[in-house]
Every structure is written in C-alpha cells, then in structure tokens.
Design an enzyme around this catalytic site. Structure first.
Site, PDB file in Angstrom:
ATOM      1  N   ARG A 122       7.500   6.439  -7.038  1.00 39.02           N
ATOM      2  CA  ARG A 122       6.442   6.346  -6.020  1.00 39.02           C
ATOM      3  C   ARG A 122       6.825   5.534  -4.790  1.00 39.02           C
ATOM      4  O   ARG A 122       6.545   5.963  -3.673  1.00 39.02           O
ATOM      5  CB  ARG A 122       5.136   5.824  -6.636  1.00 39.02           C
ATOM      6  CG  ARG A 122       4.574   6.736  -7.737  1.00 39.02           C
ATOM      7  CD  ARG A 122       3.187   6.308  -8.201  1.00 39.02           C
ATOM      8  NE  ARG A 122       2.206   6.569  -7.172  1.00 39.02           N
ATOM      9  CZ  ARG A 122       1.681   5.662  -6.375  1.00 39.02           C
ATOM     10  NH1 ARG A 122       1.989   4.382  -6.531  1.00 39.02           N
ATOM     11  NH2 ARG A 122       0.825   6.003  -5.453  1.00 39.02           N
ATOM     12  N   TYR A 142       1.681   8.546 -12.627  1.00 42.41           N
ATOM     13  CA  TYR A 142       2.776   9.091 -11.827  1.00 42.41           C
ATOM     14  C   TYR A 142       3.992   8.154 -11.867  1.00 42.41           C
ATOM     15  O   TYR A 142       4.720   8.027 -10.880  1.00 42.41           O
ATOM     16  CB  TYR A 142       2.310   9.369 -10.382  1.00 42.41           C
ATOM     17  CG  TYR A 142       1.068  10.237 -10.353  1.00 42.41           C
ATOM     18  CD1 TYR A 142       1.147  11.586 -10.678  1.00 42.41           C
ATOM     19  CD2 TYR A 142      -0.187   9.694 -10.058  1.00 42.41           C
ATOM     20  CE1 TYR A 142       0.011  12.383 -10.696  1.00 42.41           C
ATOM     21  CE2 TYR A 142      -1.327  10.490 -10.077  1.00 42.41           C
ATOM     22  CZ  TYR A 142      -1.216  11.827 -10.390  1.00 42.41           C
ATOM     23  OH  TYR A 142      -2.339  12.622 -10.418  1.00 42.41           O
ATOM     24  N   TYR A 145       6.619   7.935  -1.626  1.00 42.94           N
ATOM     25  CA  TYR A 145       5.415   7.818  -0.784  1.00 42.94           C
ATOM     26  C   TYR A 145       5.338   6.482  -0.060  1.00 42.94           C
ATOM     27  O   TYR A 145       4.269   6.139   0.446  1.00 42.94           O
ATOM     28  CB  TYR A 145       4.138   7.883  -1.631  1.00 42.94           C
ATOM     29  CG  TYR A 145       3.991   8.978  -2.637  1.00 42.94           C
ATOM     30  CD1 TYR A 145       4.027  10.323  -2.267  1.00 42.94           C
ATOM     31  CD2 TYR A 145       3.724   8.673  -3.975  1.00 42.94           C
ATOM     32  CE1 TYR A 145       3.817  11.317  -3.209  1.00 42.94           C
ATOM     33  CE2 TYR A 145       3.515   9.665  -4.915  1.00 42.94           C
ATOM     34  CZ  TYR A 145       3.564  10.989  -4.530  1.00 42.94           C
ATOM     35  OH  TYR A 145       3.352  11.954  -5.454  1.00 42.94           O
ATOM     36  N   PRO A 180     -10.278  13.211 -13.073  1.00 46.51           N
ATOM     37  CA  PRO A 180      -9.556  11.977 -12.715  1.00 46.51           C
ATOM     38  C   PRO A 180      -8.220  11.867 -13.446  1.00 46.51           C
ATOM     39  O   PRO A 180      -8.116  12.190 -14.630  1.00 46.51           O
ATOM     40  CB  PRO A 180     -10.509  10.873 -13.191  1.00 46.51           C
ATOM     41  CG  PRO A 180     -11.240  11.494 -14.353  1.00 46.51           C
ATOM     42  CD  PRO A 180     -11.417  12.948 -13.978  1.00 46.51           C
ATOM     43  N   GLY A 181      -7.204  11.424 -12.730  1.00 45.14           N
ATOM     44  CA  GLY A 181      -5.910  11.158 -13.352  1.00 45.14           C
ATOM     45  C   GLY A 181      -5.562   9.698 -13.134  1.00 45.14           C
ATOM     46  O   GLY A 181      -5.659   8.857 -14.024  1.00 45.14           O
ATOM     47  N   ARG A 182      -5.191   9.406 -11.882  1.00 47.47           N
ATOM     48  CA  ARG A 182      -4.797   8.042 -11.512  1.00 47.47           C
ATOM     49  C   ARG A 182      -5.829   6.986 -11.951  1.00 47.47           C
ATOM     50  O   ARG A 182      -5.459   5.922 -12.452  1.00 47.47           O
ATOM     51  CB  ARG A 182      -4.640   7.995  -9.989  1.00 47.47           C
ATOM     52  CG  ARG A 182      -4.026   6.730  -9.456  1.00 47.47           C
ATOM     53  CD  ARG A 182      -4.078   6.722  -7.927  1.00 47.47           C
ATOM     54  NE  ARG A 182      -3.572   7.925  -7.327  1.00 47.47           N
ATOM     55  CZ  ARG A 182      -2.284   8.154  -7.055  1.00 47.47           C
ATOM     56  NH1 ARG A 182      -1.389   7.228  -7.292  1.00 47.47           N
ATOM     57  NH2 ARG A 182      -1.907   9.303  -6.528  1.00 47.47           N
ATOM     58  N   CYS A 230      22.217   4.955  -6.666  1.00 45.55           N
ATOM     59  CA  CYS A 230      23.013   5.019  -5.436  1.00 45.55           C
ATOM     60  C   CYS A 230      22.288   5.778  -4.335  1.00 45.55           C
ATOM     61  O   CYS A 230      22.637   6.916  -3.992  1.00 45.55           O
ATOM     62  CB  CYS A 230      24.364   5.644  -5.733  1.00 45.55           C
ATOM     63  SG  CYS A 230      25.312   4.582  -6.812  1.00 45.55           S
ATOM     64  N   GLU A 231      21.229   5.171  -3.827  1.00 45.11           N
ATOM     65  CA  GLU A 231      20.437   5.713  -2.717  1.00 45.11           C
ATOM     66  C   GLU A 231      19.879   4.510  -1.979  1.00 45.11           C
ATOM     67  O   GLU A 231      19.378   3.574  -2.617  1.00 45.11           O
ATOM     68  CB  GLU A 231      19.225   6.516  -3.233  1.00 45.11           C
ATOM     69  CG  GLU A 231      19.528   7.768  -4.006  1.00 45.11           C
ATOM     70  CD  GLU A 231      19.904   8.947  -3.128  1.00 45.11           C
ATOM     71  OE1 GLU A 231      19.654   8.904  -1.916  1.00 45.11           O
ATOM     72  OE2 GLU A 231      20.468   9.905  -3.687  1.00 45.11           O
ATOM     73  N   GLY A 281      -8.768  12.416  -7.730  1.00 41.34           N
ATOM     74  CA  GLY A 281      -8.467  11.805  -6.444  1.00 41.34           C
ATOM     75  C   GLY A 281      -9.019  10.429  -6.196  1.00 41.34           C
ATOM     76  O   GLY A 281      -8.670   9.801  -5.199  1.00 41.34           O
TER      77      GLY A 281
HETATM   78  C1  LIG Z   1      -3.379  15.891  -9.333  1.00 40.80           C
HETATM   79  C2  LIG Z   1      -4.654  16.548  -9.590  1.00 40.80           C
HETATM   80  C3  LIG Z   1      -5.739  15.818 -10.114  1.00 40.80           C
HETATM   81  C4  LIG Z   1      -5.690  14.346 -10.381  1.00 40.80           C
HETATM   82  O1  LIG Z   1      -5.579  13.595  -9.213  1.00 40.80           O
HETATM   83  P1  LIG Z   1      -5.702  11.995  -9.274  1.00 40.80           P
HETATM   84  O2  LIG Z   1      -5.526  11.578  -7.873  1.00 40.80           O
HETATM   85  O3  LIG Z   1      -4.610  11.494 -10.161  1.00 40.80           O
HETATM   86  O4  LIG Z   1      -7.052  11.663  -9.814  1.00 40.80           O
HETATM   87  C5  LIG Z   1      -6.905  16.515 -10.397  1.00 40.80           C
HETATM   88  N1  LIG Z   1      -7.018  17.849 -10.171  1.00 40.80           N
HETATM   89  C6  LIG Z   1      -5.996  18.578  -9.665  1.00 40.80           C
HETATM   90  C7  LIG Z   1      -6.165  20.030  -9.457  1.00 40.80           C
HETATM   91  C8  LIG Z   1      -4.790  17.956  -9.355  1.00 40.80           C
HETATM   92  O5  LIG Z   1      -3.786  18.675  -8.839  1.00 40.80           O
END
Ligand SMILES: *Cc1c(COP(=O)(O)O)cnc(C)c1O
Length: 416
Positions: free
Chosen positions: A312, A370, A316, A274-276, A342-343, A238
């Site tokens: 995105r 994403y 969002y 962490p992802g993003r 076409c949107e 997050g």
């Molecule tokens: C999506 C998700 C993440 C990663 O979230 P980011 O905002 O990309 O860091 C981590 N844990 C869980 C359970 C998620 O669903």
C-alpha cells in the site's frame, strides 16, 4: 483499537505481547486480533437489522481463518473471483450468502458460481448479462442478478481507489441502466433482484454515499415505472478507517444516514459490502530493524519487511503509523522506513521520527486490509506468516512460505 495496547512499555495484541509473537513466529509477520474483527463486524450487523444485510468484501483479507470467524458471525460475502468463492466455501461460508462482483467474470467462474448456487451476481456489463443468461439457461438454473451501475459521483479518495466515476472500468453507465435492465427482464434464466454500486474505497465522508444513493433511488423509481421492481439496493463497501488522522463517520452514523433516506422505500433492503472497515485496524505487520543507515543528509531505517509484504505505501502513497514495539530511549531518528526489495519505491513510511536501534521490533499499524492479500514473492521473498490472536491464544493461520512454496510449479529444462 483497544486490542492493540501498550502494557508495561510493550505493545500487545489482545493479551499477547508482540515481542512474544516475534519470538514464536519470527519476522516479518502479520498479526490479527480476532476480537477486533468481530467487533468491527458486529457494528455493521447491529446497524443493519434484517432484511438489511452486510457482505464482507473478501478481497480485503481472504485468509481462511478470517473468513471462518466471519462465517461463524453469520456474515455474507462479497467476492470478485471464482477463487474467492472457493475460499468462502472452504472456510464454512454458505454459497447462498455470496454475492459475486467483478468486471471480467470468465465462463468457468460463472459456471462454478451457478453450480455451487451463490446468492447473486453483481453484473457489470451488458455483455456479461448475456453470458450469464446463456450459461444459466444451459445449466437449467436461474441466476439472480443485480446490475452494478456507475452513479458518477466523486468519492474524493485516491484516484486508484475511486471506482464510481464515469471514466472508471466498473459498472454500467447510468444512462444505459434502464435499457440494460429491460434486456435483463427479457433474457431467459435470469431473475432481476437488485441494483448495486461501489463508488470507491477509504471514503471518510458520508456525503458521497448519500449522493450515490440519491441517484440509485432515481433509478429504482424509474425501473418501477417500467414494471421492474427491485428488492434491494447494494451501496457497496468503501467506508474509510483511521490510518493517521482521518475521521471517517462511525459505522452506526453512516448506516443510519443511508437507512433514513430509505424510509420512503420500505420494500427495499439495504446491502453493504465492507472490507477495509472490518479488518484494516484489526491487524499489524510486525517487522525487525536490520540496520540503520545514513547517507549524510538522509536517514534510513532498514527493516525486514518490504513492498512485497505490504504494497500500500508504494502503490498508493498510503500512510501506516509505525511504532516501536517497546518504548525506547534510543536517539530519535527522522528518516524513511525501507525494506530489502530492490526498488526505490520500496518503503513502508517516509520521514518518520522514531526512537529506534538496530534489532528493535516495529509494528506497522492498520495492516489488516489489503496487506497480506496484496503480497507477492517479488525478489524471491517467501511471504510472511499470518497469526490470529484471541485473548491469550495465538494461532498460526498461514505458515511462513518456504523456498519450495516460492518455486512451486517451476521446472528446469533439459541441459544444453
Ligand atoms: C473492493 C470492493 C469492496 C470493499 O471495499 P472496501 O473499501 O474495502 O470496503 C466492496 N465491493 C466491491 C464491489 C469492491 O470491489
């Protein structure tokens, strides 16, 4: 973003110009920097000495080569489906380094996860707990589990990416947590190891994480009183990134704040997912301007990438900076950057001012997370290639789809 710099008036990714990349791979095209990914990962790794640990959230960008780069760094992986487990293993990740989150894990996914021996399940409901116990008992295995609880804190982010409020579908309500842990402790074939939460995505302040941690620690204390000790606490992912002018805390500061609060809990390891924060600013979507169009009062910059390639902005109202790859002295146009889909919602940016002419290359920035992962074939558009840059080398890590890829699995029916 030192890996994305202008040299001689042309935007480069590491040592290769985006013009060269467009020439080699055509547009639209996702382009990632290997060094940016590694740097972002190492910021987490360095701030989380063992027994603390980071798990990359695979859903942000699940290309095999990206997973491979992270596996080579010793990353753990947070997955949300059986498919993501398969990807991690295919990329050279180890099953024991996987944590499996997700609200609706199927029988088949749970079986598969137990068969390959993943590290742990992040369990999101009492019913899932019963199901994992039954399947593990049948397979004569022990499932390590952590319960995902919902700390009911406001992540102050877009409602679609806020996940820690009571009315979200994620996790077990805090009020039911103790009872669910007690049930877990009695069920066969389960080993209770931790607690986790994930309050949302693109958070730009540390405070909501600290609020959630406070509630999680209250739970840890109460569980200890009930004779259920935990080994780790997983605060999810997050952490936000800068898309426009957001100022998220530095990785080291955010982690230091969490670890400071954990000083009184020397037996607890901190896990993060962490992802993003690992991949968003390590990628751009490269696209070419097809036409400029004006309907009298509004200008449109029409490009060859659409919402099917990068969802995105449409989903969002997310902002991605968009820049001309080559500094241009064309007249500045203020208008919407729109795709061919076409949107009406098919835009990459609204009311942008760009010095641009038809045929120019644009870079849609911060598209590494994403981006491709949420792409589709809507409008029968083959999905773009993905290219990984390392220094002066470029690697095609996913080929542009062909029409055979797009209609794979479809069949015609007998005539008449
Ligand atoms: C999506 C998700 C993440 C990663 O979230 P980011 O905002 O990309 O860091 C981590 N844990 C869980 C359970 C998620 O669903």
């Amino acid at each position: 973003m030192s890996e994305f710099q202008e040299k001689n008036g042309v935007l480069h990714v590491e040592d290769i110009s985006l013009e060269k990349i467009a020439e080699t791979y055509q547009t639209p095209c996702y382009v990632y920097s290997k060094h940016a990914i590694i740097r972002n990962w190492q910021a987490f790794q360095h701030a989380l000495p063992a027994p603390h640990r980071a798990f990359y959230a695979v859903k942000a960008n699940s290309n095999l080569a990206i997973l491979q780069v992270l596996a080579e760094q010793g990353a753990g992986f947070d997955v949300v489906s059986g498919g993501e487990i398969a990807r991690v293993l295919r990329a050279g990740g180890k099953a024991q380094d996987i944590v499996f989150s997700g609200v609706a894990k199927s029988d088949a996914e749970i079986r598969y996860a137990l068969d390959v021996g993943i590290g742990q399940f992040n369990v999101e409901s009492a019913a899932e707990l019963e199901r994992i116990s039954a399947i593990a008992a049948e397979l004569k295995k022990t499932a390590r589990i952590s319960l995902r609880v919902n700390p009911d804190v406001d992540a102050k982010t877009h409602p679609y990416i806020a996940t820690g409020l009571e009315d979200n579908k994620f996790g077990i309500p805090m009020a039911e947590a103790i009872g669910t842990y007690q049930r877990a402790a009695e069920l066969p074939a389960l080993e209770v190891v931790g607690a986790d939460c994930h309050i949302g995505s693109q958070l730009t302040e540390t405070q909501p994480f600290l609020d959630a941690l406070e509630r999680m620690l209250r739970l840890v204390d109460e569980l200890a009183e009930h004779g259920i000790p935990l080994r780790h606490i997983d605060m999810g992912g997050g952490l936000g990134v800068t898309y426009q002018d957001e100022q998220p805390p530095a990785v080291a500061d955010y982690i230091a704040a969490l670890l400071a609060r954990l000083q009184d809990y020397p037996h607890l390891s901190l896990y993060l997912e962490p992802g993003r924060a690992i991949v968003a600013n390590a990628g751009v979507l490269l696209t070419r301007v097809e036409y400029l169009k004006s309907n009298g009062f509004k200008h449109f910059i029409m490009v060859d990438a659409g919402m099917n390639d990068l969802l995105r902005p449409s989903l969002y109202q997310a902002h991605h900076d968009i820049v001309n790859v080559r500094a241009s002295d064309a007249p500045v146009i203020t208008g919407d950057v729109v795709g061919p889909v076409c949107e009406t919602g098919d835009f990459l940016g609204q009311q942008r001012s760009l010095a641009v002419a038809a045929g120019d290359l644009l870079a849609v920035k911060s598209a590494g997370a994403y981006g491709f992962a949420m792409s589709s074939n809507y409008n029968s558009r083959p999905r773009p290639p993905e290219v990984l840059i390392a220094g002066d080398q470029s690697y095609l890590i996913r080929a542009r789809e062909t029409m055979d890829d797009v209609w794979r699995g479809e069949t015609l029916v007998p005539k008449g």
